[in-house]
Design a protein around this motif. Structure first.
Motif, PDB file in Angstrom:
ATOM      1  N   GLY A 161       0.871  -1.404  -0.162  1.00  0.00           N
ATOM      2  CA  GLY A 161      -0.063   0.009  -0.027  1.00  0.00           C
ATOM      3  C   GLY A 161       0.827   1.232   0.103  1.00  0.00           C
ATOM      4  N   ARG A 162       2.072   1.071   0.656  1.00  0.00           N
ATOM      5  CA  ARG A 162       2.862   2.371   0.599  1.00  0.00           C
ATOM      6  C   ARG A 162       3.623   2.376  -0.543  1.00  0.00           C
ATOM      7  N   PHE A 163       3.745   1.414  -1.250  1.00  0.00           N
ATOM      8  CA  PHE A 163       4.312   1.642  -2.800  1.00  0.00           C
ATOM      9  C   PHE A 163       3.442   2.376  -3.454  1.00  0.00           C
ATOM     10  N   PHE A 164       1.958   1.945  -3.406  1.00  0.00           N
ATOM     11  CA  PHE A 164       1.065   2.394  -4.339  1.00  0.00           C
ATOM     12  C   PHE A 164       0.844   3.851  -3.980  1.00  0.00           C
ATOM     13  N   GLU A 165       0.728   4.243  -2.788  1.00  0.00           N
ATOM     14  CA  GLU A 165       0.777   5.857  -2.555  1.00  0.00           C
ATOM     15  C   GLU A 165       1.799   6.530  -3.140  1.00  0.00           C
ATOM     16  N   VAL A 166       3.039   6.088  -3.205  1.00  0.00           N
ATOM     17  CA  VAL A 166       4.208   6.941  -3.685  1.00  0.00           C
ATOM     18  C   VAL A 166       3.982   7.000  -5.178  1.00  0.00           C
ATOM     19  N   TYR A 167       3.641   5.738  -5.809  1.00  0.00           N
ATOM     20  CA  TYR A 167       3.488   5.756  -7.349  1.00  0.00           C
ATOM     21  C   TYR A 167       2.376   6.866  -7.518  1.00  0.00           C
ATOM     22  N   GLU A 168       1.371   6.897  -7.088  1.00  0.00           N
ATOM     23  CA  GLU A 168       0.152   7.775  -7.381  1.00  0.00           C
ATOM     24  C   GLU A 168       0.619   9.389  -6.998  1.00  0.00           C
ATOM     25  N   ALA A 169       1.328   9.516  -6.162  1.00  0.00           N
ATOM     26  CA  ALA A 169       1.701  10.925  -5.685  1.00  0.00           C
ATOM     27  C   ALA A 169       2.692  11.211  -6.976  1.00  0.00           C
ATOM     28  N   ALA A 170       3.457  10.284  -7.167  1.00  0.00           N
ATOM     29  CA  ALA A 170       4.707  10.782  -8.204  1.00  0.00           C
ATOM     30  C   ALA A 170       4.216  10.841  -9.899  1.00  0.00           C
ATOM     31  N   PHE A 171       3.110  10.284 -10.071  1.00  0.00           N
ATOM     32  CA  PHE A 171       2.572   9.947 -11.587  1.00  0.00           C
ATOM     33  C   PHE A 171       1.359  10.712 -11.734  1.00  0.00           C
ATOM     34  N   ARG A 172       0.542  10.933 -10.713  1.00  0.00           N
ATOM     35  CA  ARG A 172      -0.785  11.759 -11.016  1.00  0.00           C
ATOM     36  C   ARG A 172      -0.992  12.838 -11.910  1.00  0.00           C
TER      37      ARG A 172
END
Length: 291
Positions: A161-172
């Motif tokens: 879940g932490r990986f996904f949160e960073v992915y979303e913030a980085a690529f949004r």
């Protein structure tokens, strides 16, 4: 001229011929031979192949169903270009794609200026392009490390879940961001048989506990690298890539690949500084939409 060639279906026993043709194309255009070859092994695909009087395969195209799309790809021997062979292949493929329902997409592992002009002459427009880059892992790794105070955490069920949160913030804010929910992104990332959780790493602030960036990997590939906007400019992306490369090499990898969107030159510069070099530009084209 195309009339000098004999045309017919590729046939099921042509894997070696396709590999030889792909390697001749790669030597001139770049790209990844193994990826190009894989597209001709679909048993449900429609194919056409051009052969010389001696039986040598010098041109091939395939149309296959991928989801709701008719996907087109093809190759022409560099020695046979400029003679109308590519035009014949493309016209055949567009006609064959019309027998499928859904959108038509043309994909290539190594787009050239000449090919792009041909595609555009048939009303196709480029909708995506990315450079494939490679690094040799037999020598010293790049001299880059994450900043002091940044801790590396390996992919695990409790950190997904932490990986996904960073992915979303980085690529949004990136063009084409799909907006997937966590479940779909995790399935896309970790559902591949070649996914390497041991080489996929989260960078976190050891003091404050904030997650800053991530890298995910598959066999021989750096799949995604992302850093939160507020954490950029600190060398985190470079450090993550080098950490992933270190882990990959420790497990026997001799080289690694990644791809970077053509509209992301900043990331491309980071990878080039780390020692990656471009081996080809892959692209997708679709029929231009009426405005």
């Amino acid at each position: 001229m195309p009339a000098e060639l004999t045309w017919g279906p590729l046939g099921a026993a042509s894997a070696t011929e396709v590999a030889d043709l792909a390697e001749r194309c790669r030597a001139v255009d770049g790209g990844l031979t193994e990826v190009a070859i894989s597209r001709y092994s679909d048993g449900g695909a429609i194919t056409t192949a051009g052969r010389t009087a001696a039986g040598e395969l010098v041109a091939v195209a395939v149309v296959r169903r991928v989801g709701e799309r008719a996907m087109i790809t093809g190759m022409v021997d560099p020695a046979r270009r400029g003679l109308g062979v590519g035009s014949r292949l493309l016209d055949w493929a567009l006609s064959a794609a019309g027998t499928f329902t859904g959108d038509v997409v043309l994909e290539t592992e190594a787009v050239t200026p000449e090919a792009q002009r041909l595609f555009e002459s048939r009303g196709l427009r480029q909708v995506f392009a990315e450079d494939v880059m490679r690094i040799d892992l037999s020598g010293d790794l790049p001299a880059a490390a994450v900043p002091a105070g940044v801790e590396m955490i390996t992919w695990a069920p409790e950190t997904v879940g932490r990986f996904f949160e960073v992915y979303e913030a980085a690529f949004r804010e990136r063009p084409g961001f799909p907006g997937w929910p966590a479940e779909r992104w995790v399935a896309w990332t970790a559902g591949d048989d070649e996914f390497r959780p041991d080489c996929s790493v989260l960078a976190t602030d050891a003091d404050g506990g904030a997650d800053l960036g991530f890298v995910t990997c598959a066999d021989g590939w750096i799949v995604q690298v992302g850093v939160r906007p507020e954490a950029r400019g600190r060398g985190i992306a470079a450090g993550l890539v080098v950490e992933a490369l270190r882990r990959m090499r420790a497990e026997g990898a001799t080289s690694a690949l990644l791809d970077v969107n053509a509209n992301n030159p900043g990331a491309a510069r980071v990878y080039a500084r780390l020692g990656f070099s471009v081996v080809g530009r892959r692209a997708r084209f679709e029929p231009a939409r009426a405005s």
